[in-house]
Design an enzyme around this catalytic site. Structure first.
Site: not given
Ligand SMILES: Cc1ncc(COP(=O)(O)O)c(C=O)c1O
Length: 380
Positions: A50, A102, A172, A197
């Site tokens: 962990r 998001y 992000d 992704k």
């Molecule tokens: C731009 C973006 N940031 C963060 C996330 C969240 O990631 P996760 O689905 O791996 O938790 C997503 C998920 O679609 C996303 O499109």
């Protein structure tokens, strides 16, 4: 070029940055270390999985190299990383967030606002006036490419404005990846990724990574992970490492396909607008040219002059494109974004396309036939 590896481009780094051939066996592929615990007194000072794991550490090093970061911390999902980054903030701190961030990020911020933990304020981050609205916020949360309309915020201007006000800038970078955009170089303090992704790239894992310029901030995130336990699985980290080795070729092809489709679908019947930063018609096209390197991304959004039911019909009648959420993988996906709670502000006929690595003519033909059913697209 990568600053840590002068002379090596990021396309080379994605292939070699994460692989460290084993001295003893010569194995080119890093081992998948599943051990949850480690015998005391080992050379690497590993103790318990962990806290630290050799497989995560390879992935973290690879992402940190690509982002030009002092370090990176892997999490169980993109959201786990985002939650940890927000948790750095003191009680009731204010966060300015991109209005088209998001949905999961917006939902988490609304939840944290409703409990009094944080206070979130949504702004249009493409409006120059918004730069003056940081006020007393402790953090600005942007995405290097907004989703699904692919808005592009001026990251350098936001970093300067945030720092002037004493706020931290987090970006992000999931959609652009460090191959197209490097927010830390433009002044951001932290970069967040959903590695589920593009970095993983095969729709087969959930994982997040947060990278930062300040080693002390990175250490706090690592401590957060150890305390809260939001650590990734070993197999997921290993799969992400494997996926990243082909990131450059996948992304380059995906960007080419997205551009090809964006142009082929522009000015066709009942296609009100094609949202893609590579098009001259995109409101931040100039900025995208400056801020992005090597392509305009794998996503585009088609705004159809049809109702929700007709747009859903398009999404469910393709052969190659799959009607599914998510993005950045080898297979092409499409969905009507208005189907999700929190996306009601979008036009009902808006379809988001995530281009995979299939043949672009096949993709256009498949999509063209589905669109023609509702009187839209190049074959209508
Ligand atoms: C731009 C973006 N940031 C963060 C996330 C969240 O990631 P996760 O689905 O791996 O938790 C997503 C998920 O679609 C996303 O499109």
């Amino acid at each position: 070029m990568s600053p840590e590896h002068p002379g090596l481009s990021r396309e080379t780094l994605v292939v070699h940055g994460s692989s460290r051939s084993d001295q003893r066996t010569g194995a080119l592929v890093p081992p998948l270390v599943l051990s949850a615990t480690f015998a005391h007194g080992n050379e690497e000072q590993l103790a318990y999985s962990r806290d630290r794991s050799p497989t995560w550490e390879l992935l973290e090093t690879a992402v940190a190299q690509l982002e030009g970061a002092a370090g990176a911390v892997a999490f169980a999902s993109g959201m786990a990383g985002i939650a940890a980054a927000l948790d750095i903030l003191p009680m009731r701190a204010e966060v300015v967030v991109a209005q088209d961030a998001y949905t999961g990020t917006r939902d988490l911020l609304s939840h944290l606002s409703s409990t009094g933990r944080l206070l979130a304020r949504r702004v249009d981050v493409t409006a120059p006036a918004a730069l003056e609205e940081i006020g007393d916020a402790a953090m600005v949360w942007l995405e290097s490419m907004g989703n699904p309309l692919l808005s592009i915020p001026d990251l350098r201007a936001w970093a300067m404005a945030a720092h002037r006000q004493g706020a931290m800038l987090v970006v992000d970078n999931t959609l652009a990846t460090p191959l197209l955009c490097r927010p830390l170089e433009l002044g951001a303090d932290l970069v967040a990724h959903s590695a589920s992704k593009h970095l993983g790239g095969h729709s087969d894992l959930m994982l997040g990574v947060v990278a930062g310029r300040d080693p002390a901030l990175v250490a706090r995130l690592r401590q957060h992970r150890t305390r809260q336990g939001g650590c990734p699985g070993q197999l997921e980290a290993w799969l992400a490492l494997r996926g990243m080795r082909t990131l450059a070729v996948r992304l380059s092809r995906q960007c080419q396909t997205a551009y090809f489709l964006a142009r082929a679908l522009t000015n066709t019947p009942r296609v009100r607008e094609v949202h893609y930063p590579g098009l001259l018609t995109h409101p931040q096209h100039r900025l995208a040219e400056e801020q992005l390197e090597g392509g305009f991304g794998a996503l585009l959004a088609l705004e159809l002059a049809v109702d929700a039911e007709a747009a859903e019909r398009v999404c469910t009648s393709t052969r190659i494109w799959t009607n599914a959420t998510s993005l950045g993988s080898v297979e092409s996906l499409l969905e009507r974004r208005g189907r999700w709670a929190g996306e009601e502000y979008l036009p009902e006929g808006l379809i988001r396309l995530s281009c995979g690595i299939e043949n672009q003519e096949d993709l256009l033909e498949d999509l063209g036939r589905a669109l023609a059913q509702v009187g839209a697209g190049p074959l209508a």
